[in-house]
Write an enzyme that holds these catalytic residues in place. Structure first.
Site, mmCIF file in Angstrom:
data_model
loop_
_atom_site.group_PDB
_atom_site.id
_atom_site.type_symbol
_atom_site.label_atom_id
_atom_site.label_comp_id
_atom_site.label_asym_id
_atom_site.label_seq_id
_atom_site.Cartn_x
_atom_site.Cartn_y
_atom_site.Cartn_z
ATOM 1 C CE LYS A 97 -1.625 -4.482 15.652
ATOM 2 N NZ LYS A 97 -2.096 -3.121 15.575
ATOM 3 C CD GLU A 151 -1.936 -9.592 0.985
ATOM 4 O OE1 GLU A 151 -2.474 -10.488 2.219
ATOM 5 O OE2 GLU A 151 -2.401 -9.104 0.105
ATOM 6 N N GLY A 176 0.129 -0.943 12.142
ATOM 7 C CA GLY A 176 1.314 -1.246 11.680
ATOM 8 C C GLY A 176 1.341 -0.640 11.369
ATOM 9 N NE ARG A 177 -2.218 4.183 9.439
ATOM 10 C CZ ARG A 177 -3.095 3.445 9.046
ATOM 11 N NH1 ARG A 177 -3.579 2.829 9.868
ATOM 12 N NH2 ARG A 177 -4.110 3.621 10.414
ATOM 13 C CD GLU A 229 -3.272 0.693 6.072
ATOM 14 O OE1 GLU A 229 -3.733 0.072 5.347
ATOM 15 O OE2 GLU A 229 -2.678 0.637 7.110
ATOM 16 C CG HIS A 235 16.785 14.534 -15.388
ATOM 17 N ND1 HIS A 235 16.542 15.063 -16.272
ATOM 18 C CD2 HIS A 235 17.131 14.723 -14.570
ATOM 19 C CE1 HIS A 235 18.421 15.887 -16.368
ATOM 20 N NE2 HIS A 235 18.268 15.365 -14.728
ATOM 21 C CE LYS A 256 -7.019 -6.571 4.976
ATOM 22 N NZ LYS A 256 -6.365 -6.946 5.890
HETATM 23 O O1 F6P Z 1 -3.156 -3.131 4.611
HETATM 24 C C1 F6P Z 1 -3.831 -3.464 5.724
HETATM 25 C C2 F6P Z 1 -3.082 -3.814 6.231
HETATM 26 O O2 F6P Z 1 -3.761 -3.890 8.686
HETATM 27 C C3 F6P Z 1 -2.189 -2.738 7.431
HETATM 28 O O3 F6P Z 1 -2.602 -1.485 8.698
HETATM 29 C C4 F6P Z 1 -1.103 -3.248 7.796
HETATM 30 O O4 F6P Z 1 0.256 -3.056 8.530
HETATM 31 C C5 F6P Z 1 -0.900 -4.166 7.402
HETATM 32 O O5 F6P Z 1 -2.270 -5.026 6.843
HETATM 33 C C6 F6P Z 1 -0.261 -5.752 7.676
HETATM 34 O O6 F6P Z 1 -1.083 -6.311 8.480
HETATM 35 P P1 F6P Z 1 -0.146 -7.612 9.901
HETATM 36 O O7 F6P Z 1 0.885 -6.962 10.484
HETATM 37 O O8 F6P Z 1 -1.286 -7.798 10.762
HETATM 38 O O9 F6P Z 1 0.190 -8.592 8.575
#
Ligand code: F6P
Length: 545
Positions: free
Chosen positions: A210, A216, A272-273, A358, A389, A509
């Site tokens: 987003k 990452e 995002g979620r 979240e 199990h 972060k």
């Molecule tokens: O973990 C925090 C967060 O902002 C989530 O809400 C989101 O889904 C994720 O990081 C990834 O963010 P982006 O789509 O901006 O890379």
């Protein structure tokens, strides 16, 4: 929305629920079923193709009435209307919350800042569909002219968990000549393993973020570009054929080197979620085709309409959310187990963890005052029967109360001898065992010696919901996800929290950004953390090669 509300604990319905809880807390499901032989038929709801049996919950008609009253007193109805009409209910980020617009039909109108967003949503869907058709039909060629056979989605959190879950859930509907993989972790192993047997000439990367700034994702995206170019002779022009982006940030996308013509957009009003049905679902569409993707959206929309219009007595998401409030705030339950008896839903609990935790892992109200009640419980789970199990022992005989949602389908997508009857027999058996247990007398009657009998007693009275649908289709998956989205919304409305921000992920972060150069520095640095963090950093620096 930020107007100071009376504290939750002071509401008449809350007080009534407290008094009521004191009366019913010891009431056993055995008794409730004995007193009402039709309870199993009565406390069940069917809506939008999902059947919910909620009779094995520790509730009476009075409990349900009071929970609905609580929903009224907390303004759930007004909150629902506010969300659907595009009000900025995500107050800390001053944003509308409009994942429901992502699945609104073309003719709908949802206005944000004076603009109807539905045409934009459909324009992106059409662009995704055209792209998916070209890739699936072999018209979109890689740099060397080869057909794309591998698609790797790079993203994390909401830009990964939804796509992974949906791909696994809907694998039955995918072309098997296409390989879909997902890279999320900044741990290089994730990327290395994802590409180790792939040909860069046949591999397309979807960079899903987003913000297009997430550490990452951007680290993995750069590694992917290096891998791709190294395998394609180093011509930077190859990026155009092997990289597309899904983002709200066009500037960062083009800075990375992706032509914005190959970017699929979405909007800041999609959390995002809550984004698996936006362009973030591009990998899903590539895997299942745009007709199936649109069927999934139809499913989402049907559940949205149900949530928006059904009275609370018949409202599946509202009921599910209120039951969670009942166990969390009155019984003191700390977790909810999600137990899909469907192998294709193996990533569903992981997906729900972000959606629920979240969203509702918050410690202050919308007005910023500290809550004096528990909020979001821990969601977790594994597909049945595997969990039986492993951890079910604790649910059956442990000291904690763990409400559980069992999810099952009448028809299997892979009929194989007696497997499906056996699977479903286990669903019904588990919820029966959890609710009714086995008394000391029953254990003794089986001839168990006195010393062993206590170990073999099942107290029962463990609550569960059973969600049954006909068959796992894209449409049903949409309904199921929307069911939980709106259950989370209901919980957040009761707790009067902002279910749509996620400030809690920020501090770690920021600290990581400070520590990265401390790990990479060639010279000794003066570390200014606490003594634990300092010595961990020093130890790592000393031992790393
Ligand atoms: O973990 C925090 C967060 O902002 C989530 O809400 C989101 O889904 C994720 O990081 C990834 O963010 P982006 O789509 O901006 O890379």
């Amino acid at each position: 929305m930020t107007s100071v509300k009376p504290s939750l604990r002071s509401l008449p319905a809350w007080k009534a629920l407290e008094a009521h809880y004191a009366k019913v807390r010891e009431l056993h499901l055995r008794q409730l079923f004995a007193d009402d032989p039709k309870r199993g038929e009565r406390l069940a709801l069917e809506a939008a193709g999902l059947y919910l049996d909620y009779s094995k919950n520790r509730v009476t008609d009075e409990t349900l009435k009071l929970l609905r009253q609580l929903a009224e007193e907390c303004g759930l109805r007004t909150r629902i209307d506010a969300m659907f009409s595009g009000e900025k209910i995500n107050v800390t980020e001053n944003r509308a919350v409009l994942h429901v617009a992502l699945r609104a039909p073309k003719e709908a109108s949802i206005v944000v800042d004076g603009e109807n967003v539905v045409p934009q949503v459909h324009a992106v869907l059409d662009k995704m569909a055209a792209f998916a058709d070209r890739v699936r039909g072999g018209d979109w060629k890689g740099h060397t002219g080869k057909r794309i056979r591998n698609v790797i989605n790079i993203g994390i959190g909401g830009s990964d968990l939804g796509p992974v879950m949906a791909y696994e859930a809907l694998k039955h509907y995918t072309h098997r000549w296409m390989t879909l993989r997902f890279v999320s972790n900044v741990d290089g192993t994730d990327f290395a393993e994802a590409v180790q047997d792939l040909d860069p000439a046949e591999t397309l990367f979807i960079i899903s973020s987003k913000t297009f700034t997430t550490l990452e994702t951007m680290t993995n995206a750069h590694t992917a570009r290096d891998w791709s170019l190294a395998g394609l002779g180093g011509d930077a022009g190859a990026v155009a054929k092997h990289f597309v982006a899904v983002s709200t940030n066009a500037e960062k996308v083009s800075e990375f080197g992706i032509d914005t013509a190959n970017m699929f957009g979405f909007w800041d009003w999609v959390g995002g979620r809550y984004s698996m049905d936006s362009a973030i679902g591009l990998s899903t569409m590539l895997a299942i085709g745009h007709e199936n993707f649109r069927a999934m959206l139809t499913g989402f929309h049907e559940m949205d309409e149900h949530f928006r219009t059904a009275p609370f007595e018949q409202n599946l998401p509202a009921l599910l959310g209120l039951l969670t409030v009942w166990y969390t705030n009155f019984f003191g339950s700390e977790t909810v187990a999600i137990l899909p008896y469907e192998q294709y839903l193996k990533r569903f609990p992981a997906y729900l963890q972000q959606l629920t935790m979240e969203s509702n892992g918050k410690h202050v109200t919308l007005a910023g005052t500290k809550v004096d009640y528990s909020t979001g419980p821990i969601y977790w789970g594994e597909p049945g029967t595997n969990g039986q199990h492993s951890f079910y022992q604790l649910i059956h005989q442990g000291t904690r109360l763990i409400p559980a949602d069992f999810i099952a389908f009448v028809e299997t997508l892979n009929p194989l001898g007696r497997h499906h009857d056996m699977l479903l027999a286990n669903v019904f058996a588990q919820t029966e065992a959890l609710a009714f247990g086995k008394t000391f007398e029953q254990v003794k009657a089986e001839g168990t010696p006195d010393w062993l009998a206590p170990h073999r007693v099942f107290e029962g009275n463990r609550p569960s919901n059973t969600i049954l649908a006909d068959r796992l289709t894209p449409q049903i998956l949409g309904k199921l996800v929307a069911l939980y989205e709106h259950s989370v919304f209901t919980q957040g409305a009761i707790w009067n929290i902002d279910s749509f921000d996620q400030w809690g992920v920020e501090l770690g972060k920021v600290l990581a950004q400070r520590i990265i150069p401390e790990l990479e520095s060639k010279t000794e640095l003066e570390l200014r953390h606490d003594s634990s963090t300092n010595s961990l950093i020093q130890r790592y620096r000393k031992l790393k090669k």
